[in-house]
Enzyme design. Structure first.
Site, short mmCIF file in Angstrom:
data_model
loop_
_atom_site.label_atom_id
_atom_site.label_comp_id
_atom_site.label_asym_id
_atom_site.label_seq_id
_atom_site.Cartn_x
_atom_site.Cartn_y
_atom_site.Cartn_z
CE1 TYR A 129 35.65 -26.27 103.05
CE2 TYR A 129 36.91 -28.67 103.30
CZ TYR A 129 36.46 -27.96 104.01
OH TYR A 129 36.18 -27.86 105.42
CE1 TYR B 218 39.63 -28.47 107.41
CE2 TYR B 218 39.86 -27.87 109.38
CZ TYR B 218 39.33 -28.38 108.15
OH TYR B 218 38.16 -29.28 108.53
#
Lengths: 333, 393
Positions: B296, B346
């Site tokens: 991440y 994103y």
């Protein structure tokens, strides 16, 4: 002021602002009564003919301050004139021209400063009122509390006319020369350039207060930087929580921090910029000597802030209602 | 703690996404519907086969609206997970638990938002009304001083990590350069054909020191959905199953939402350690068994922390581990082959899970040769989650 219309404005002084006008309604009892009621004026000479006679006025009279009211063009008439201004210059009267020139000078705001009326005699129901207005003065540019501007005065003269008063506007000036004047009004305004004021900084966003954390902000309001303490095991904790993570006790009190500590970490915020704050905005995680850490503003040059610097808190009040610790470099002085 | 009973028993069988853009021109719900529809089609099942739906508590699209839109019909399992991007792999875990327990046959996980053209997360919590509840009281320590954004919350921890470990902004830049290199050859990536150099990274403006603009992920409009079922059922479906060898959530000691500044040190992500412990124990694998990783990357610093917490390197050594192209395609541990959230999009971590699925299936645009096993992580700085995915060995 980038444009100066002094000469053109001077040429307007003394000019009539247009053809004389005649009142839409004759002086009449219903309008007199409404006016007096709205003003709270209970003088019987405005309602009662006997009282008027007794007072030596010959009957009901109009309140003198209604002088201008008789000659007003009403909402629709005003709108018509405003919509014509600036669109067709050939329809401009001297007043329109004056206002346009002042606007062009950057004096776009207006405030009425004073109004003086003189009454030659009372008006009685049934009278027809005509009005002529002229530009009496236009001042030089003055500095005022509101900004630079010019004062202008218009002189309005009011006349009592009869049914022979001409409907052709171009003949009215001549007719007024023979008419009886009943009053005058001087109306003064300031046309000014609104000062470019910096937009007020909005207040800082407020903390959400619950029964768990309110004590901390209340302490700051009293000038104290408080740290929550477990009364069972004396462990300090920050930020506030309802129970002690060490011993589970729900009982707590507070100690007052000395406000001394060192910078454990920090950031300098550049974006996004929220209007309540000044940027670049340094914010530090301060390790207090008592052992807890706290996130706070620091008054240290962002170029020179560093981990390990000794700092000392002072309590600053923002927007009159929010007190927060702000850390300064501790020079040991 | 022992290995999870569902480890290795369930599989991801379908993925579907919208395009990733800066202005989708459609509602968030429509994006969700499009992605779920595509994922169901990819799985080779009918909408009516879906019995469960999982999303984030921060998602605005009700599962029932999607179900009505697509004729999904009865739902026997529905769940939402908190903590923003920390939910990503957690949605798959919930789905796996549900299908393994027999609560539903097929569960769809989804995330959809107009996060660039609509509500921008990067703007932070500046407009948050001070309603008196615990989540807002938590923010009371940060809002009045101006620490308002995710970038600033990460930066305050990262400054300490960099100071103690000697990591530099250039070290962070290595991660951004790798992500953008991968995105440059991924046509679905927003930054397709737009690689950056370390110099570009260093020259990009400060957002919150010590983070430059190019340390921060994009803001994206789009949606991603994922279909989970049992490994047994997966055998009858078009794609070779991508087995969920392990799926775990984790919250750690001293846990806070993005602002865990009061832990003994600020040098780790204990919650990711909780996740890693479960992943390795349940999968029977370790970091050395991983052929690649999807880490991440909303902000570059926490990629360093994750490499350490997952055990790819020792504490404090990630800055050296990433050097020499090791995390790029062709290196020992390629990460974020789709370009990550800095390069592709994103999607709150969900697009990373989809990339891991493509890698295991063997048809990713930036395919890691011979990839068999891959680890995926979810949002960092918050209670989080992770996955180990593999071929059906």
């Amino acid at each position: 002021m980038s444009v100066d219309h002094s000469e053109a404005l001077a040429a307007l002084v003394g000019m009539s602002t247009g053809f004389p006008t005649v009142a839409l309604d004759l002086v009449n009892e219903p309008m007199i009564r409404h006016w007096a009621e709205a003003m709270g004026d209970t003088n019987p000479v405005y309602f009662d003919a006997v009282a008027g006679v007794t007072a030596g006025l010959g009957g009901i009279v109009a309140p003198p301050t209604m002088l201008q009211a008789w000659s007003m063009v009403g909402l629709t008439g005003t709108l018509k004139r405003e919509s014509s201004r600036g669109e067709k210059k050939d329809l401009e009267n001297a007043n329109d021209t004056m206002m346009r020139l002042l606007d062009e000078e950057g004096l776009t705001s207006v405030v009425a400063t004073n109004c003086e009326q003189e009454y030659d005699r009372p008006l009685r129901p049934g009278e027809r009122i005509a009005m002529r207005a002229t530009i009496e003065t236009i001042s030089d540019v003055k500095k005022t509390g509101l900004g630079v501007g010019r004062f202008t005065t218009s002189l309005s003269e009011f006349f009592s006319v009869d049914e022979s008063f001409p409907s052709d506007p171009s003949l009215r000036d001549a007719a007024l020369a023979k008419a009886e004047r009943v009053g005058t009004m001087r109306f003064r305004i300031l046309k000014f350039a609104p000062q470019a004021s910096a937009p007020a900084k909005p207040p800082r966003p407020k903390p959400a207060l619950t029964q768990d954390n309110a004590f901390f902000f209340e302490g700051l309001n009293e000038g104290k930087l408080l740290i929550q303490r477990c009364t069972a095991c004396a462990t300090l904790r920050h930020p506030p929580l309802p129970a002690c993570g060490k011993c589970e006790s729900l009982e707590w009190d507070t100690i007052e921090s000395k406000g001394s500590g060192e910078i454990y970490s920090f950031v300098v915020v550049h974006y996004p910029q929220v209007p309540s704050f000044d940027y670049p905005l340094p914010i530090a995680l301060v390790a207090l000597d008592e052992g807890t850490r706290i996130v706070a503003n620091v008054s240290i040059d962002p170029e020179h802030i560093a981990i390990g610097q000794r700092v000392i808190a002072r309590i600053e009040t923002f927007d009159n209602d929010l007190s927060l610790p702000v850390f300064d470099l501790d020079t040991g002085a | 703690m022992s290995a999870h009973s569902f480890a290795g028993e369930t599989a991801i069988v379908g993925i579907g996404a919208t395009e990733f853009s800066k202005d989708s021109g459609r509602s968030e719900l429509r994006l969700a519907v499009e992605a779920v529809k595509a994922a169901i089609a990819d799985a080779g099942i009918k909408p009516s086969d879906v019995g469960g739906m999982v999303t984030y508590s921060s998602d605005t699209n009700p599962d029932v609206d999607i179900a009505r839109s697509l004729g999904i019909g009865d739902l026997t399992f529905f769940s939402r997970i908190h903590y923003g991007g920390g939910a990503a792999c957690g949605t798959v875990q919930q789905a796996a638990l549900a299908v393994h327990a027999g609560v539903a046959d097929y569960v769809v996980c989804y995330r959809a938002f107009n996060e660039r053209s609509g509500n921008r997360f990067g703007a932070g919590v500046q407009g948050r009304a001070p309603m008196p509840n615990a989540e807002n009281a938590h923010l009371a320590s940060y809002i009045p001083v101006g620490l308002l954004t995710p970038a600033s919350w990460v930066a305050l921890a990262a400054q300490r990590y960099m100071h103690v470990n000697g990591a530099t902004s250039e070290d962070l830049g290595v991660i951004a350069v790798a992500d953008r290199k991968h995105a440059a050859t991924n046509p679905k990536a927003w930054f397709y054909e737009q690689p950056i150099t370390l110099e570009d990274h260093q020259n990009s403006r400060w957002i919150v020191e010590p983070l430059h603009l190019l340390d921060c992920c994009q803001e994206t409009d789009g949606a991603q959905a994922i279909v989970v079922t049992t490994k047994e059922r997966a055998k009858d479906l078009p794609h070779a199953p991508v087995v969920i060898q392990a799926a775990a959530q984790g919250s750690g000691a001293g846990q806070d939402m993005m602002t865990s500044y009061y832990r003994d040190d600020l040098l780790g992500l204990p919650e990711m350690s909780v996740v890693a412990r479960q992943l390795w124990e349940s999968s029977g694998m370790g970091p050395d068994d991983m052929d690649a990783a999807i880490l991440y990357d909303h902000f570059t610093p926490y990629v360093l922390y994750q490499l350490e917490e997952l055990g790819f390197c020792k504490k404090g050594e990630a800055k050296d581990f990433i050097k020499g192209g090791r995390i790029e395609l062709g290196g020992d541990l390629p990460i974020n082959m789709h370009g990550g959230q800095l390069g592709e999009a994103y999607l709150h971590g969900m697009n990373g899970i989809a990339e891991a699925v493509r890698q295991v299936r063997g048809h990713a645009v930036n395919q890691v040769d011979g990839l068999e096993r891959i680890v995926v992580t979810a949002g960092t700085g918050v209670p989080t989650s992770g996955l180990v995915l593999s071929h059906d060995a």
